[in-house]
Design a protein around this motif. Structure first.
Motif, short mmCIF file in Angstrom:
data_model
loop_
_atom_site.label_atom_id
_atom_site.label_comp_id
_atom_site.label_asym_id
_atom_site.label_seq_id
_atom_site.Cartn_x
_atom_site.Cartn_y
_atom_site.Cartn_z
N SER A 186 49.06 44.56 14.30
CA SER A 186 49.34 44.11 12.94
C SER A 186 48.76 45.08 11.92
O SER A 186 49.40 45.42 10.92
N GLN A 190 50.88 41.08 5.50
CA GLN A 190 50.81 41.29 6.94
C GLN A 190 49.42 41.06 7.52
O GLN A 190 49.29 40.64 8.67
N VAL A 209 49.06 37.52 8.82
CA VAL A 209 49.96 37.03 9.86
C VAL A 209 49.25 36.75 11.19
O VAL A 209 49.50 35.73 11.82
N ILE A 211 49.71 33.12 13.31
CA ILE A 211 50.44 32.91 14.56
C ILE A 211 49.54 32.87 15.78
O ILE A 211 50.01 32.64 16.89
N ARG A 242 54.50 32.44 21.70
CA ARG A 242 55.21 33.63 21.26
C ARG A 242 56.71 33.41 21.19
O ARG A 242 57.38 33.93 20.31
N VAL A 248 57.45 31.70 17.98
CA VAL A 248 57.29 32.60 16.84
C VAL A 248 58.47 33.56 16.74
O VAL A 248 59.04 33.78 15.65
N ALA A 298 61.21 33.80 13.81
CA ALA A 298 61.45 35.08 13.13
C ALA A 298 62.94 35.42 13.12
O ALA A 298 63.47 35.90 12.10
N VAL A 351 59.94 38.25 5.65
CA VAL A 351 59.06 37.27 6.32
C VAL A 351 59.39 37.22 7.81
O VAL A 351 58.50 37.18 8.67
N LEU A 353 56.87 38.26 11.06
CA LEU A 353 56.58 37.41 12.21
C LEU A 353 56.99 38.08 13.51
O LEU A 353 56.33 37.94 14.54
N ASN A 354 58.09 38.82 13.47
CA ASN A 354 58.65 39.42 14.68
C ASN A 354 57.82 40.59 15.18
O ASN A 354 57.55 40.71 16.38
N SER A 382 54.29 40.10 17.29
CA SER A 382 54.52 39.45 18.58
C SER A 382 55.30 40.36 19.52
O SER A 382 55.09 40.37 20.73
N THR A 386 53.50 43.31 19.67
CA THR A 386 54.51 43.57 18.68
C THR A 386 54.95 44.98 18.68
O THR A 386 54.16 45.84 18.88
#
Length: 446
Positions: A144, A271, A274, A278, A283, A286, A290, A319, A323-324, A327, A439
């Motif tokens: 992140s 960010q 985030v 989460i 996952r 999430v 996303a 947004v 989120l995507n 993860s 991610t």
């Protein structure tokens, strides 16, 4: 004050020093990423190429990137992270200058092809390096933070590139090359090689000759990569079809620049929050959320006419992107056997390169033959289907990740066969770890 300190500690505390050198390299590299932001404008306005010729050059960049990620992933496992990354960065800096000095169309096209090859060859090595240096429990935060640096650099680069272009477009290529070299220097001096050396037991051994077959017979991972490909096809419409749609609404390129800048601003502001949002959540849920949010954001573009409405759609799908991305990257890390980490990173990056080359073509065909509304509503439909696919495939991914964690923790297990194990039907689905990991960097139009 104590609350702010606690938030900073929870967000960035305890991460390895080598991670922060990688993070700094990312930020510096992205602060100078001028060329890709303004390449289409440079080719058409400064060089006088037609739109189709500019599209050919940018497409060749994508073709080179697809080749580069494949080769880079292989070299990352066989040769090592640091030498692969150094050669890729040095080659990218050289080709950046060559592209800025090239004049005939064939030379520009060749320069773009080679630049894409070198630039994207660094991505698997960098991703494997991040996984190597950051403990599993901290990877969500680390990815992140790295994603935050990417978008901070991207947002600043878009503004700085505008000023640099006024002094001459060649300056864009020169600054981009310099920041690439600085990144290579930081990694060479402060990070070093992170790949584990081979041991007599085989732990940490180089990838076997059947590595490609291993990946191609890994349906769980390939399914995950396929979902990312569809996500990228939707996401990259903001580079190709969104400016055209806004132009049809009577809005200027400057307005498009302001609207799309909202994407980087929101990511930079939000960010860092985030991971806490989460953490501990499934996952699969999430990623499904996303996909829905991203689909809704792009789908609403079908009804947009005014700049504020387009800005609202950008904020919504951003947004979903936020989120995507965390993860995704940590999940790639968990689904990659240690001995094949570079190749797995390369295959995942390849999905972005394929999307980069095909998204403008597919978007243009749909828009031309079916209509603008059909394009954006189709993006919404893809988002819904992806959400269902994530919910269905999620348990198998978590079982696979759990198996690989156990294998990595087992003492002295030879890696003579790194083919992912086939989950037993009777085995219960593993729950998401208390601090999920994974991610992938959405290559910032990158």
């Amino acid at each position: 004050m104590r609350t702010v300190h606690g938030w900073l500690q929870d967000t960035a505390g305890g991460l390895p020093r080598r991670f922060w050198y990688l993070w700094a390299g990312t930020l510096i590299n992205r602060l100078g990423s001028f060329v890709l932001v303004f390449l289409a404008i440079y080719l058409t306005q400064e060089r006088g190429f037609s739109a189709s010729q500019a599209g050919l050059v940018i497409g060749l960049w994508g073709v080179g990137g697809a080749f580069g990620t494949t080769v880079g992933g292989t070299l990352t496992d066989r040769w090592g992270r640091r030498p692969t990354l150094l050669v890729a960065h040095l080659g990218a800096a050289t080709m950046m200058l060559a592209l800025g000095l090239a004049r005939p169309l064939w030379a520009v096209a060749l320069g773009a092809l080679l630049l894409g090859t070198f630039a994207e060859a660094a991505r698997p090595a960098f991703g494997a390096m991040m996984i190597d240096v950051v403990p599993e429990k901290d990877r969500l935060r680390a990815f992140s933070l790295n994603y935050w640096a990417i978008n901070l650099g991207f947002a600043c680069a878009a503004v700085l590139a505008g000023f640099a272009a006024q002094a001459g477009y060649l300056l864009l290529f020169v600054v981009d090359a310099i920041t690439t070299l600085v990144t290579a220097l930081i990694i060479f001096i402060r990070v070093g090689e992170t790949r584990r050396a081979a041991s007599p037991t085989g732990k940490g051994a180089p990838a076997p000759a059947g590595a490609l077959r291993t990946i191609l017979t890994d349906p769980i991972y390939l399914g995950f990569v396929a979902l990312n490909l569809f996500s990228a096809l939707v996401f990259l419409q903001h580079i190709s079809m969104l400016p055209i749609a806004m132009g049809d609404s009577g809005l200027t390129p400057a307005t498009y620049g302001s609207v799309i800048a909202l994407n980087g601003v929101l990511i930079v502001v939000g960010q860092l929050f985030v991971p806490r949002l989460i953490r501990g959540r499934s996952r699969s849920h999430v990623l499904a959320l996303a996909a829905v949010v991203m689909g809704v954001g792009f789908g609403l573009t079908a009804f947009a006419e005014a700049a504020w409405f387009y800005g609202l759609t950008v904020l919504i799908w951003t947004v979903g992107e936020m989120l995507n991305s965390p993860s995704n990257a940590t999940l790639v890390a968990e689904l990659s056997p240690a001995a094949l980490r570079g190749r797995y990173q390369g295959v995942f990056s390849l999905s972005w390169q394929i999307a980069g080359a095909s998204a403008p073509i597919l978007g243009g065909l749909v828009r031309e033959h079916i209509g603008n509304s059909a394009l954006w509503l189709g993006c919404a439909a893809i988002g819904g289907l992806m959400a269902v696919a994530h919910l269905i495939s999620g348990p198998a991914r978590e079982r696979r990740a759990t198996m690989l964690r156990r294998r990595a923790a087992a003492p002295a297990v030879p890696l003579t066969d790194v083919r992912p194990p086939v989950p037993q039907a009777a085995e219960p689905a593993a729950t998401a770890p208390t601090e999920p990991i994974g991610t992938a960097e959405p290559a910032r139009a990158s």
